[in-house]
Design a protein around this motif. Structure first.
Motif, short mmCIF file in Angstrom:
data_model
loop_
_atom_site.label_atom_id
_atom_site.label_comp_id
_atom_site.label_asym_id
_atom_site.label_seq_id
_atom_site.Cartn_x
_atom_site.Cartn_y
_atom_site.Cartn_z
N ARG A 181 -14.32 -1.65 0.20
CA ARG A 181 -15.55 -0.88 0.00
C ARG A 181 -16.15 -0.55 1.36
O ARG A 181 -16.18 -1.39 2.25
CB ARG A 181 -16.52 -1.75 -0.79
CG ARG A 181 -17.82 -1.07 -1.10
CD ARG A 181 -18.75 -2.05 -1.78
NE ARG A 181 -20.05 -1.44 -1.93
CZ ARG A 181 -21.13 -2.09 -2.33
NH1 ARG A 181 -21.06 -3.36 -2.62
NH2 ARG A 181 -22.28 -1.46 -2.43
N SER A 182 -16.60 0.69 1.49
CA SER A 182 -17.29 1.09 2.70
C SER A 182 -18.42 2.02 2.30
O SER A 182 -18.19 3.16 1.91
CB SER A 182 -16.30 1.80 3.64
OG SER A 182 -16.98 2.27 4.77
N GLY A 183 -19.64 1.51 2.36
CA GLY A 183 -20.78 2.30 1.92
C GLY A 183 -20.62 2.67 0.45
O GLY A 183 -20.36 1.80 -0.38
N ASP A 184 -20.75 3.98 0.14
CA ASP A 184 -20.62 4.44 -1.24
C ASP A 184 -19.17 4.58 -1.67
O ASP A 184 -18.90 4.89 -2.82
CB ASP A 184 -21.31 5.80 -1.42
CG ASP A 184 -22.81 5.70 -1.20
OD1 ASP A 184 -23.39 4.67 -1.60
OD2 ASP A 184 -23.39 6.64 -0.64
N ARG A 185 -18.26 4.42 -0.73
CA ARG A 185 -16.86 4.69 -1.03
C ARG A 185 -16.08 3.41 -1.33
O ARG A 185 -16.12 2.46 -0.55
CB ARG A 185 -16.19 5.42 0.13
CG ARG A 185 -16.74 6.82 0.29
CD ARG A 185 -16.02 7.56 1.38
NE ARG A 185 -16.58 8.91 1.48
CZ ARG A 185 -16.14 9.83 2.32
NH1 ARG A 185 -15.14 9.55 3.14
NH2 ARG A 185 -16.69 11.02 2.35
N THR A 186 -15.38 3.44 -2.44
CA THR A 186 -14.52 2.33 -2.82
C THR A 186 -13.11 2.88 -2.89
O THR A 186 -12.83 3.83 -3.62
CB THR A 186 -14.93 1.79 -4.21
OG1 THR A 186 -16.24 1.26 -4.10
CG2 THR A 186 -13.99 0.70 -4.66
N THR A 187 -12.22 2.30 -2.09
CA THR A 187 -10.86 2.81 -1.98
C THR A 187 -9.88 1.79 -2.55
O THR A 187 -9.90 0.63 -2.17
CB THR A 187 -10.53 3.10 -0.51
OG1 THR A 187 -11.54 3.96 0.03
CG2 THR A 187 -9.17 3.77 -0.39
N LEU A 188 -9.04 2.25 -3.46
CA LEU A 188 -7.98 1.42 -4.05
C LEU A 188 -6.65 1.98 -3.59
O LEU A 188 -6.41 3.18 -3.68
CB LEU A 188 -8.07 1.46 -5.57
CG LEU A 188 -6.99 0.67 -6.34
CD1 LEU A 188 -7.16 -0.84 -6.17
CD2 LEU A 188 -7.01 1.04 -7.83
N MET A 189 -5.80 1.09 -3.07
CA MET A 189 -4.49 1.54 -2.60
C MET A 189 -3.38 0.68 -3.17
O MET A 189 -3.52 -0.53 -3.28
CB MET A 189 -4.42 1.46 -1.07
CG MET A 189 -3.10 2.01 -0.53
SD MET A 189 -2.83 1.56 1.20
CE MET A 189 -2.40 -0.15 1.00
N LEU A 190 -2.29 1.35 -3.54
CA LEU A 190 -1.09 0.63 -3.96
C LEU A 190 0.08 1.16 -3.14
O LEU A 190 0.30 2.37 -3.05
CB LEU A 190 -0.83 0.83 -5.45
CG LEU A 190 0.42 0.17 -6.03
CD1 LEU A 190 0.46 -1.33 -5.78
CD2 LEU A 190 0.51 0.45 -7.53
N ALA A 191 0.81 0.25 -2.49
CA ALA A 191 1.94 0.62 -1.65
C ALA A 191 3.21 -0.06 -2.14
O ALA A 191 3.19 -1.23 -2.51
CB ALA A 191 1.68 0.23 -0.19
N ASP A 192 4.29 0.70 -2.18
CA ASP A 192 5.60 0.18 -2.60
C ASP A 192 6.55 0.33 -1.43
O ASP A 192 7.02 1.43 -1.13
CB ASP A 192 6.06 0.98 -3.82
CG ASP A 192 7.47 0.61 -4.29
OD1 ASP A 192 8.15 -0.18 -3.61
OD2 ASP A 192 7.88 1.13 -5.34
N GLY A 193 6.82 -0.77 -0.73
CA GLY A 193 7.76 -0.74 0.38
C GLY A 193 9.15 -0.39 -0.14
O GLY A 193 9.54 -0.85 -1.21
N LEU A 194 9.87 0.44 0.61
CA LEU A 194 11.20 0.88 0.14
C LEU A 194 12.10 -0.31 -0.15
O LEU A 194 12.18 -1.23 0.66
CB LEU A 194 11.84 1.76 1.22
CG LEU A 194 12.14 3.18 0.73
CD1 LEU A 194 10.86 3.90 0.37
CD2 LEU A 194 12.94 3.95 1.76
N GLY A 195 12.73 -0.27 -1.31
CA GLY A 195 13.59 -1.37 -1.73
C GLY A 195 12.74 -2.54 -2.18
O GLY A 195 11.63 -2.35 -2.69
N VAL A 347 0.73 -3.41 -10.49
CA VAL A 347 -0.22 -2.55 -11.18
C VAL A 347 -1.60 -2.85 -10.63
O VAL A 347 -2.00 -4.02 -10.53
CB VAL A 347 -0.20 -2.81 -12.71
CG1 VAL A 347 -1.24 -1.94 -13.40
CG2 VAL A 347 1.18 -2.56 -13.30
N ALA A 348 -2.32 -1.80 -10.22
CA ALA A 348 -3.68 -1.97 -9.71
C ALA A 348 -4.61 -1.09 -10.55
O ALA A 348 -4.27 0.04 -10.87
CB ALA A 348 -3.77 -1.59 -8.24
#
Ligand SMILES: [Mn+2]
Length: 358
Positions: A181-195, A347-348
């Motif tokens: 969370r940063s101020g009004d912004r909430t960021t959700l990230m999902l990363a899938d490393g290759l393999g 799953v996020a």
């Protein structure tokens, strides 16, 4: 790296394995002796319950960002997820009462798990099975409230959670998720490393670490920063969703094969990523979707451990559940024995905080 303990529980010897895993996770999260004892007790109880009521199931333990982070980097919590395909619990409210034990055993019961955990969520459907999620962080919540010592701000109106299942019971998942969370912004990230495995985990972990510096940037710009940071790794598929709680708009951008499903007005739609590999091959242009976010919205990001064409069932996230519960139910129900999983699965979920929390 996302260390995950995936403990199948099919006989009483595995209850000890779940407890030991929980204690290792507590050490990783930096919990003190007292909170470690709590984690240990909750894991033991949930694993015992699986045997008692469902005959078998699984316990997933990892270290996660709590669902209501404060500004900046939140403290981390041990998350214990118990999943089964058992008969389900007819009355989840009764089952969570302190001291309730339908088997007449000396078990501490779900009520105790709920009382001791910072957050506790239960989803049970007769005939489909039960999912229980408990989180325990570094600081015990004061009586009568949840959270990590201080009451987390509710004005945010949104919370996030996830589950991460390593391929074939491996120690590390090549998938990683975070939210910030940063101020009004909430960021959700999902990363899938290759393999999969540790090299995949190195790439996705680099994405998680890098995002912390760029939480204020819109998703397309954050992806550009991640591309630079992931150079020298195998690369990753990455999806970034950012909710501006002030404007009520959700922005989404993704590169590579991470799926995004958004519920709007009770209907599900996909948000599309561009082909590419963050850190290896950056597409020339990355499109950013911008959509309204309402009290009925729900966002599910998932890696390709789940089928790409999977669409959530209509009752997903209903009644408003802990986002990690929604994620765990998704993992349990979207898998199929006809389609063996060949990769890590994460799953996020981003969901509105219900106005009346139970
Ligand atoms: Mn993968």
């Amino acid at each position: 790296m996302p260390r995950v303990w995936d403990v199948p529980v099919q006989d009483p010897t595995r209850v000890r394995d779940a407890r030991v895993a929980a204690e290792e996770a507590a050490a990783l999260a930096g919990l003190d002796e007292r909170r470690t004892a709590t984690v240990s007790l909750v894991a033991t109880e949930l694993a015992t319950n699986l045997l008692k009521y469902a005959h078998a199931g699984g316990v997933l333990i990892d270290v996660v960002d709590p669902p209501l982070p404060r500004e900046g980097r939140p403290g981390r919590a041990v998350q214990i997820t118990a999943l089964d395909h058992g008969p389900g619990i007819a009355d989840t409210a009764v089952a969570q009462r302190d001291g309730f034990s339908s088997s007449g055993s000396l078990g501490a019961g779900l009520g105790t798990c709920r009382r001791l955990s910072d957050d506790f969520g239960l989803h049970s459907v007769p005939g489909r099975g039960t999912v229980a999620v408990a989180r325990v962080g570094a600081v015990a919540p004061a009586p009568g409230r949840t959270g990590h010592g201080e009451e987390p701000s509710r004005d945010l109106g949104v919370h996030a959670g996830g589950v991460n299942v390593p391929f074939a019971g491996a120690d590390f998942s090549g998938d990683a998720w975070t939210w910030i969370r940063s101020g009004d912004r909430t960021t959700l990230m999902l990363a899938d490393g290759l393999g999969h495995g540790s090299e995949a985990a190195r790439a996705s972990t680099a994405a998680v670490e890098e995002l912390r510096h760029w939480a204020r940037l819109p998703p397309t710009e954050a992806l550009r920063k991640l591309h630079a940071a992931l150079a020298g790794t195998r690369g990753a598929a990455v999806a970034v969703a950012q909710l501006d709680t002030w404007t009520g708009r959700l922005r989404f951008a993704g590169i590579g094969n991470v799926s995004a499903r958004l519920r709007e007005d009770g209907r599900w739609r996909s948000l599309l990523s561009r082909p590419g590999i963050v850190g290896v091959h950056q597409p020339h242009t990355v499109r950013e979707d911008e959509v309204p976010w309402t009290a009925g919205s729900l966002l599910i990001l998932h890696t390709d451990g789940l089928p790409g064409r999977w669409t959530p069932p209509p009752d997903t996230g209903e009644p408003p559940a802990d986002p990690a519960v929604t994620a765990a139910v998704t993992v349990r129900d979207a898998g199929s024995s006809a389609r063996p999983v060949r990769d890590d699965t994460a799953v996020a979920v981003l969901a509105p905080v219900p106005s009346e929390r139970p």
